[in-house]
Design a protein around this motif. Structure first.
Motif, PDB file in Angstrom:
ATOM      1  N   LEU A 162       1.099  -1.294  -0.164  1.00  0.00           N
ATOM      2  CA  LEU A 162      -0.101  -0.085  -0.090  1.00  0.00           C
ATOM      3  C   LEU A 162       0.875   1.262   0.028  1.00  0.00           C
ATOM      4  CD1 LEU A 162      -2.672  -1.056   2.617  1.00  0.00           C
ATOM      5  CD2 LEU A 162      -2.955  -1.332   0.051  1.00  0.00           C
ATOM      6  N   PRO A 163       0.494   2.373  -0.718  1.00  0.00           N
ATOM      7  CA  PRO A 163       1.113   3.390  -0.679  1.00  0.00           C
ATOM      8  C   PRO A 163       1.255   4.352   0.807  1.00  0.00           C
ATOM      9  CG  PRO A 163      -0.961   4.204  -1.770  1.00  0.00           C
ATOM     10  CD  PRO A 163      -0.832   2.506  -1.387  1.00  0.00           C
ATOM     11  N   VAL A 164       2.276   4.772   1.017  1.00  0.00           N
ATOM     12  CA  VAL A 164       2.799   5.661   2.100  1.00  0.00           C
ATOM     13  C   VAL A 164       2.732   6.870   1.908  1.00  0.00           C
ATOM     14  CG1 VAL A 164       4.061   6.169   4.035  1.00  0.00           C
ATOM     15  CG2 VAL A 164       4.022   3.829   3.373  1.00  0.00           C
ATOM     16  N   PRO A 165       1.558   7.982   2.157  1.00  0.00           N
ATOM     17  CA  PRO A 165       1.648   9.320   1.679  1.00  0.00           C
ATOM     18  C   PRO A 165       2.718   9.960   2.326  1.00  0.00           C
ATOM     19  CG  PRO A 165       0.110   8.814   3.340  1.00  0.00           C
ATOM     20  CD  PRO A 165       0.588   7.547   3.062  1.00  0.00           C
ATOM     21  N   PRO A 166       3.298  10.839   1.607  1.00  0.00           N
ATOM     22  CA  PRO A 166       4.473  11.697   2.095  1.00  0.00           C
ATOM     23  C   PRO A 166       4.205  12.628   3.169  1.00  0.00           C
ATOM     24  CG  PRO A 166       3.614  12.541  -0.193  1.00  0.00           C
ATOM     25  CD  PRO A 166       2.876  11.415   0.092  1.00  0.00           C
ATOM     26  N   SER A 167       5.339  12.766   4.027  1.00  0.00           N
ATOM     27  CA  SER A 167       4.893  13.780   5.390  1.00  0.00           C
ATOM     28  C   SER A 167       5.316  15.161   4.892  1.00  0.00           C
ATOM     29  CB  SER A 167       5.826  13.146   6.345  1.00  0.00           C
ATOM     30  OG  SER A 167       7.256  13.158   6.112  1.00  0.00           O
ATOM     31  N   ALA A 168       4.888  16.003   5.461  1.00  0.00           N
ATOM     32  CA  ALA A 168       4.930  17.338   5.418  1.00  0.00           C
ATOM     33  C   ALA A 168       6.351  17.780   6.013  1.00  0.00           C
ATOM     34  CB  ALA A 168       3.870  18.099   5.994  1.00  0.00           C
ATOM     35  N   VAL A 169       7.065  18.900   5.365  1.00  0.00           N
ATOM     36  CA  VAL A 169       8.159  19.325   5.990  1.00  0.00           C
ATOM     37  C   VAL A 169       7.619  20.014   7.321  1.00  0.00           C
ATOM     38  CG1 VAL A 169      10.226  20.870   5.553  1.00  0.00           C
ATOM     39  CG2 VAL A 169       9.099  19.371   3.831  1.00  0.00           C
ATOM     40  N   PRO A 170       8.346  20.132   8.550  1.00  0.00           N
ATOM     41  CA  PRO A 170       7.792  20.744   9.701  1.00  0.00           C
ATOM     42  C   PRO A 170       8.205  22.112   9.707  1.00  0.00           C
ATOM     43  CG  PRO A 170       9.092  18.590  10.542  1.00  0.00           C
ATOM     44  CD  PRO A 170       9.203  18.686   8.943  1.00  0.00           C
ATOM     45  N   PHE A 171       7.332  23.001   9.857  1.00  0.00           N
ATOM     46  CA  PHE A 171       7.797  24.503   9.807  1.00  0.00           C
ATOM     47  C   PHE A 171       8.628  24.892  11.114  1.00  0.00           C
ATOM     48  CE2 PHE A 171       6.608  28.737  11.187  1.00  0.00           C
ATOM     49  CZ  PHE A 171       7.020  29.412  10.080  1.00  0.00           C
ATOM     50  N   HIS A 172       8.010  24.349  12.290  1.00  0.00           N
ATOM     51  CA  HIS A 172       8.445  24.713  13.522  1.00  0.00           C
ATOM     52  C   HIS A 172       9.797  24.009  14.023  1.00  0.00           C
ATOM     53  CE1 HIS A 172       4.170  26.092  14.052  1.00  0.00           C
ATOM     54  NE2 HIS A 172       4.871  27.094  14.379  1.00  0.00           N
ATOM     55  N   GLY A 173      10.802  24.750  14.470  1.00  0.00           N
ATOM     56  CA  GLY A 173      11.949  23.878  14.980  1.00  0.00           C
ATOM     57  C   GLY A 173      13.107  25.155  15.091  1.00  0.00           C
ATOM     58  N   PRO A 174      14.169  24.531  15.541  1.00  0.00           N
ATOM     59  CA  PRO A 174      15.329  25.742  15.749  1.00  0.00           C
ATOM     60  C   PRO A 174      16.056  26.310  14.497  1.00  0.00           C
ATOM     61  CG  PRO A 174      16.188  23.405  16.094  1.00  0.00           C
ATOM     62  CD  PRO A 174      14.484  23.129  16.136  1.00  0.00           C
ATOM     63  N   ARG A 175      15.640  25.856  13.425  1.00  0.00           N
ATOM     64  CA  ARG A 175      16.175  26.378  12.198  1.00  0.00           C
ATOM     65  C   ARG A 175      15.166  26.368  11.174  1.00  0.00           C
ATOM     66  NH1 ARG A 175      22.013  23.027  12.503  1.00  0.00           N
ATOM     67  NH2 ARG A 175      23.045  24.205  14.110  1.00  0.00           N
ATOM     68  N   GLN A 176      15.281  27.046  10.231  1.00  0.00           N
ATOM     69  CA  GLN A 176      14.041  27.396   9.392  1.00  0.00           C
ATOM     70  C   GLN A 176      14.338  26.144   8.120  1.00  0.00           C
ATOM     71  OE1 GLN A 176      12.435  31.305   7.932  1.00  0.00           O
ATOM     72  NE2 GLN A 176      14.318  32.096   8.709  1.00  0.00           N
ATOM     73  N   ALA A 177      13.024  25.602   7.723  1.00  0.00           N
ATOM     74  CA  ALA A 177      13.512  24.633   6.912  1.00  0.00           C
ATOM     75  C   ALA A 177      13.846  24.845   5.573  1.00  0.00           C
ATOM     76  CB  ALA A 177      11.920  23.795   6.873  1.00  0.00           C
ATOM     77  N   GLY A 178      13.718  26.076   4.982  1.00  0.00           N
ATOM     78  CA  GLY A 178      14.143  26.482   3.763  1.00  0.00           C
ATOM     79  C   GLY A 178      15.679  26.195   3.682  1.00  0.00           C
ATOM     80  N   VAL A 179      16.318  25.880   4.537  1.00  0.00           N
ATOM     81  CA  VAL A 179      17.851  25.792   4.819  1.00  0.00           C
ATOM     82  C   VAL A 179      18.170  24.161   4.916  1.00  0.00           C
ATOM     83  CG1 VAL A 179      19.973  26.365   5.544  1.00  0.00           C
ATOM     84  CG2 VAL A 179      18.181  28.053   5.595  1.00  0.00           C
ATOM     85  N   THR A 180      17.203  23.645   5.702  1.00  0.00           N
ATOM     86  CA  THR A 180      17.591  22.216   6.263  1.00  0.00           C
ATOM     87  C   THR A 180      17.018  21.007   5.543  1.00  0.00           C
ATOM     88  OG1 THR A 180      16.030  22.404   8.018  1.00  0.00           O
ATOM     89  CG2 THR A 180      18.110  23.360   8.642  1.00  0.00           C
ATOM     90  N   ALA A 181      15.647  21.374   4.966  1.00  0.00           N
ATOM     91  CA  ALA A 181      15.006  20.290   4.417  1.00  0.00           C
ATOM     92  C   ALA A 181      15.905  19.856   2.920  1.00  0.00           C
ATOM     93  CB  ALA A 181      13.471  20.628   4.125  1.00  0.00           C
TER      94      ALA A 181
END
Length: 382
Positions: A35-54
């Motif tokens: 069965l397909p596993v849906p992709p998980s969202a990139v967390p917004f909250h955290g110590p560093r902005q996800a636009g750099v770490t994801a």
């Protein structure tokens, strides 16, 4: 094949390409069916902005805004309110709770990530708590910069699995800035080829771009701010670089490899056998010449020429028409002086210079991340 198997197979096909497949489910109706596993969202909250770490996604949208001039106290108040609005809009888009129906429900598959940065001009006007080295870049030989395409008081980068949510979110963010008296200064979209997870994407010259990025230990030293008010923050250096793709492609492959310092096929440095081998700038040929030519791009950008300093590169390609295609160079570092040193060497004698033209530039302090209940920029006021 019985009817149940046909239905199960059809359901998998309908799930679409690119969706991960999970473990086999053992049950009376689905025995042996993955069965397909849906992709998980990139967390917004955290110590560093996800636009750099994801992980980099295939689509990006860069946005820069100018804010209305104001007295320091009024300007700080307006900026604080604006950053709270931006935090809310970005968190809702990532979390799938946006009021706009065009964004509702698509967050996990969209893989939205973002970053928000403060330009040096705004930081100076309002006396904000940014790193001491935050400043615009100096002029480099060969630059052909268009002021309307660079700079900005606020610089944002949005990334996602496709263009759709970026267009909608950019509209919302621009509206929030306008409501506080600001205006869009420039916008630029970019893209990456779809590549398997963990592999390096290629630029429009065909070469892998981002191979020599720092590991975790080096990133703590050279990319992220030190412990204190700027911990988990970093500095974005953005350059819009037009590439003469046809002229470069006309070179023989060996000539292109010599100019780049890496092989086109596997991305390995000319001194190595695999992509992630460290380029050795001191290895020589039997005739005494360097294996990595003195003008090779990889040689001139080597950390060995800069005390080991490294930058994190997360570039994208752009295509604004047949005569305007190239690279959106997005790099992150603790101090923009790191980039100045590299670019000074490259501007002087990089073999790629005849095929490149820098047309826009921007620098921004990428704020530390935010925990739930907070707002981006909470450390700017002290």
């Amino acid at each position: 094949m019985d009817r149940r198997a046909l239905l199960a197979g059809g359901a998998l096909l309908a799930a679409g390409a690119g969706v991960g497949v999970g473990a086999l489910v053992r049950g009376p109706e689905t025995a042996g069916v993955a069965l397909p596993v849906p992709p998980s969202a990139v967390p917004f909250h955290g110590p560093r902005q996800a636009g750099v770490t994801a992980p980099q996604e295939p689509a990006t949208q860069l946005l820069a805004y100018d804010l209305a001039p104001a007295a320091t106290s009024d300007g700080r108040t307006a900026l604080r309110a604006l950053l709270a609005d931006l935090t809310r809009l970005l968190a809702e888009a990532v979390g799938g709770t946006a009021a706009d129906a065009r964004l509702a429900g698509g967050a996990p598959a969209s893989r939205i990530s973002s970053l928000v940065g403060i330009g040096p001009g705004l930081a100076g006007r309002l006396g904000l708590g940014v790193p001491a080295g935050l400043a615009d870049l100096p002029a480099f030989p060969g630059d052909r910069l268009d002021p309307a395409r660079g700079g900005g008081d606020l610089v944002l980068q949005l990334c996602a699995a496709d263009r759709w949510p970026l267009s909608v979110l950019a509209e919302q963010l621009t509206g929030a800035v306008a409501a506080k008296g600001g205006a869009l200064r420039w916008a630029q979209s970019g893209f990456l080829p779809r590549t398997p997870t963990g592999t390096t994407p290629r630029n429009l010259f065909g070469y892998k771009d981002g191979t020599a990025n720092p590991g975790e230990g080096d990133a703590e030293q050279w990319v992220w701010g030190p412990p204190g008010p700027h911990e988990h923050g970093t500095v974005l250096v953005y350059r819009r670089i037009r590439m003469d793709i046809g002229a470069f492609a006309a070179l023989p492959e060996a000539g292109r490899d010599q100019a780049m310092g890496r092989r086109l096929g596997d991305g390995a440095p000319l001194t190595g056998t695999a992509e992630h081998d460290e380029p050795d700038i001191y290895t020589k040929n039997p005739d005494g010449s360097y294996v990595l030519p003195a003008t090779a791009h990889v040689r001139l950008s080597s950390p060995r020429l800069d005390g080991g300093a490294r930058i994190l590169r997360r570039g994208y390609s752009y295509d604004d028409g047949p005569t305007d295609r190239g690279l959106l160079f997005c790099a992150f570092m603790r101090d923009p002086a790191q980039f100045t040193r590299i670019q000074s060497r490259l501007a002087a004698k990089d073999a790629l210079n005849p095929f490149l033209e820098h047309t826009a530039s921007a620098v921004a302090y990428v704020l530390p991340g935010v925990e739930e209940g907070g707002a981006l920029g909470d450390r700017l006021w002290s």
